[in-house]
Design a protein around this motif. Structure first.
Motif, PDB file in Angstrom:
ATOM      1  N   VAL A 146       0.836  -1.198   0.000  1.00  0.00           N
ATOM      2  CA  VAL A 146       0.000   0.000   0.000  1.00  0.00           C
ATOM      3  C   VAL A 146       0.875   1.254   0.000  1.00  0.00           C
ATOM      4  O   VAL A 146       0.630   2.214  -0.747  1.00  0.00           O
ATOM      5  N   ALA A 147       1.920   1.250   0.825  1.00  0.00           N
ATOM      6  CA  ALA A 147       2.837   2.393   0.863  1.00  0.00           C
ATOM      7  C   ALA A 147       3.556   2.564  -0.471  1.00  0.00           C
ATOM      8  O   ALA A 147       3.725   3.691  -0.968  1.00  0.00           O
ATOM      9  N   LEU A 148       3.991   1.461  -1.058  1.00  0.00           N
ATOM     10  CA  LEU A 148       4.659   1.525  -2.350  1.00  0.00           C
ATOM     11  C   LEU A 148       3.721   2.053  -3.424  1.00  0.00           C
ATOM     12  O   LEU A 148       4.114   2.875  -4.267  1.00  0.00           O
ATOM     13  N   ALA A 149       2.488   1.590  -3.408  1.00  0.00           N
ATOM     14  CA  ALA A 149       1.523   2.067  -4.398  1.00  0.00           C
ATOM     15  C   ALA A 149       1.404   3.576  -4.358  1.00  0.00           C
ATOM     16  O   ALA A 149       1.429   4.252  -5.402  1.00  0.00           O
ATOM     17  N   ALA A 150       1.293   4.130  -3.160  1.00  0.00           N
ATOM     18  CA  ALA A 150       1.103   5.576  -3.039  1.00  0.00           C
ATOM     19  C   ALA A 150       2.333   6.346  -3.497  1.00  0.00           C
ATOM     20  O   ALA A 150       2.223   7.309  -4.264  1.00  0.00           O
ATOM     21  N   GLU A 151       3.517   5.926  -3.059  1.00  0.00           N
ATOM     22  CA  GLU A 151       4.715   6.691  -3.419  1.00  0.00           C
ATOM     23  C   GLU A 151       5.048   6.552  -4.897  1.00  0.00           C
ATOM     24  O   GLU A 151       5.386   7.523  -5.574  1.00  0.00           O
ATOM     25  N   LEU A 254      -6.690  -5.395  -0.110  1.00  0.00           N
ATOM     26  CA  LEU A 254      -5.475  -4.768  -0.625  1.00  0.00           C
ATOM     27  C   LEU A 254      -5.804  -3.732  -1.682  1.00  0.00           C
ATOM     28  O   LEU A 254      -5.269  -2.611  -1.667  1.00  0.00           O
ATOM     29  N   GLN A 255      -6.668  -4.081  -2.611  1.00  0.00           N
ATOM     30  CA  GLN A 255      -7.006  -3.161  -3.698  1.00  0.00           C
ATOM     31  C   GLN A 255      -7.684  -1.902  -3.170  1.00  0.00           C
ATOM     32  O   GLN A 255      -7.365  -0.781  -3.595  1.00  0.00           O
ATOM     33  N   ALA A 260      -7.124   3.754  -2.202  1.00  0.00           N
ATOM     34  CA  ALA A 260      -7.377   4.851  -1.267  1.00  0.00           C
ATOM     35  C   ALA A 260      -6.088   5.595  -0.936  1.00  0.00           C
ATOM     36  O   ALA A 260      -6.081   6.834  -0.839  1.00  0.00           O
ATOM     37  N   ALA A 261      -4.981   4.873  -0.761  1.00  0.00           N
ATOM     38  CA  ALA A 261      -3.704   5.508  -0.448  1.00  0.00           C
ATOM     39  C   ALA A 261      -3.221   6.367  -1.608  1.00  0.00           C
ATOM     40  O   ALA A 261      -2.703   7.476  -1.404  1.00  0.00           O
ATOM     41  N   VAL A 262      -3.383   5.878  -2.828  1.00  0.00           N
ATOM     42  CA  VAL A 262      -2.982   6.664  -3.999  1.00  0.00           C
ATOM     43  C   VAL A 262      -3.814   7.929  -4.090  1.00  0.00           C
ATOM     44  O   VAL A 262      -3.290   9.036  -4.269  1.00  0.00           O
ATOM     45  N   ALA A 298     -11.736   1.285  -8.317  1.00  0.00           N
ATOM     46  CA  ALA A 298     -10.826   2.005  -9.203  1.00  0.00           C
ATOM     47  C   ALA A 298     -11.610   2.704 -10.310  1.00  0.00           C
ATOM     48  O   ALA A 298     -12.813   2.505 -10.464  1.00  0.00           O
ATOM     49  N   ASP A 299     -10.896   3.505 -11.098  1.00  0.00           N
ATOM     50  CA  ASP A 299     -11.529   4.207 -12.217  1.00  0.00           C
ATOM     51  C   ASP A 299     -11.682   3.312 -13.436  1.00  0.00           C
ATOM     52  O   ASP A 299     -12.310   3.723 -14.420  1.00  0.00           O
TER      53      ASP A 299
END
Length: 381
Positions: A146-151, A254-255, A260-262, A298-299
């Motif tokens: 989740v952290a990786l997805a956002a950064e 996870l998804q 949400a984090a992104v 998601a979009d």
């Protein structure tokens, strides 16, 4: 149809002609890798090299020390194949050529993570670990992803992201010198060989009424005829049905958390798509999802558009609400089985199955001849 071309930063850096060449294809968007697994890639037009070897999974920008400080798991920066802020430099060059840039983030596919932290990997019913496949049921793995997805998604210059492998990975993996095709595995056997038996998954099975050690033995019994060259035992389908609710819930959590984090980091207007397959039991880069659920999170989705892709696209299109993106990923590299000479025909086929956009895989790997056929088709837009 809006069309985006997949690219690596090393396709652009050091090649001043690359941005204009890509824009000349007619595409309006580039999907540029910002976090990627190990690979060996051809660069047929680059003035300085022909082969790039990315030795391990890495982020293609400098990870923030403040962001990752104190975290148990953290990404590695890339080596000489994408030094410094490779993503940022490439994104600026592409934007200057008039192209929109979206990031391309690979999540649960990381052999270095499995090598350095073996306990994070999927472990099958026989006790074999899959170091390329982080187990997404483990809380620390999920927190890392989740952290990786956002950064990795929200890089300067990026207008959106495509999240690949945002779910379960399993047995299927394009591994160096692969020797696992000696026994053909149909879909349910692939699923059973992808079931994880780490402690976190064990707790999950117990929660849905399955005793872990019994389940492990049942999986082995169901697979035993396969190793002798016969069909999977009929109990295999029952085991899939019994374990799928737990695995689907884990993937959905996870998804939801990753998206949400992104969005929390990017703000309004940042597009988030998932590479996906409308069958929840599927594992891999295009993760198995419930179509209705993922299109509510998601979009939109990016879906394989090659052989068999028509049914996959329809699986999402019938559940899509107005505005959802259904992007068909079409290979345009003839050496990888693509048909760039028939791109117009391919575009019509996927549009008829419900695709609203196209993805071209992969213009950095394609020959001059392949790109000329893409350009002549007039499809990109």
């Amino acid at each position: 149809m809006r069309t985006s071309a997949f690219l690596y930063p090393w396709d652009v850096l050091g090649d001043p002609d690359a941005p204009a060449r890509i824009a000349d294809l007619g595409v309006r968007q580039v999907t540029l890798a910002s976090a990627y697994h190990s690979t060996r890639a051809l660069t047929p037009r680059h003035p300085d090299h022909r082969i790039v070897t990315a030795e391990h999974a890495a982020v293609l920008y400098p990870p923030s020390e403040l962001y990752w400080r104190g975290r148990d798991l953290r990404p590695h920066a890339s080596g000489s194949w994408a030094p410094g802020d490779a993503f940022g430099e490439a994104a600026r060059a592409l934007a200057a050529a008039g192209l929109d840039v979206h990031s391309w983030v690979v999540l649960a596919h990381n052999s270095r993570l499995g090598a350095e932290h073996p306990a994070t990997s999927v472990v099958n019913a026989y006790g074999d670990r899959y170091p390329w496949a982080p187990c997404i049921a483990q809380p620390r793995v999920r927190a890392y992803l989740v952290a990786l997805a956002a950064e990795a998604a929200v890089r300067p210059g990026a207008l959106g992201v495509e999240l690949e492998s945002c779910g379960w990975y399993g047995l299927a993996h394009l591994h160096g010198h692969d020797k696992i095709a000696g026994v053909a595995l149909e879909d349910t056997a692939q699923y059973l060989m992808s079931l994880c038996f780490c402690p976190s998954c064990g707790y999950g099975y117990e929660e849905v009424g399955l005793k872990t050690e019994e389940l492990r033995e049942w999986v082995r019994r169901a697979l035993e005829p396969v190793w002798r060259g016969g069909p999977l035992d009929p109990s295999g389908a029952e085991l899939l049905a019994a374990t799928l609710p737990f695995r689907t819930r884990v993937a959905q959590e996870l998804q939801e958390a990753a998206v949400a984090a992104v969005r929390g980091r990017a703000g309004a207007g940042f597009q988030v798509l998932l590479h996906a397959d409308p069958r929840p039991d599927r594992c891999g880069a295009n993760v198995g999802v419930d179509a209705g659920h993922v299109l509510g999170v998601a979009d939109g989705v990016v879906v394989p558009g090659g052989a068999g892709g028509t049914e996959l696209l329809r699986g999402f299109a019938v559940r899509a609400a107005g505005g959802s993106v259904i992007a068909a990923n079409v290979t345009v590299v003839s050496g990888m089985g693509g048909r760039p000479e028939a791109l117009e025909e391919e575009a019509e086929r996927v549009r008829g199955a419900g695709a609203t956009e196209l993805r071209l895989y992969h213009v950095g790997l394609a020959s001059d001849g392949d790109l000329a056929m893409v350009r002549r088709s007039g499809v990109p837009g």
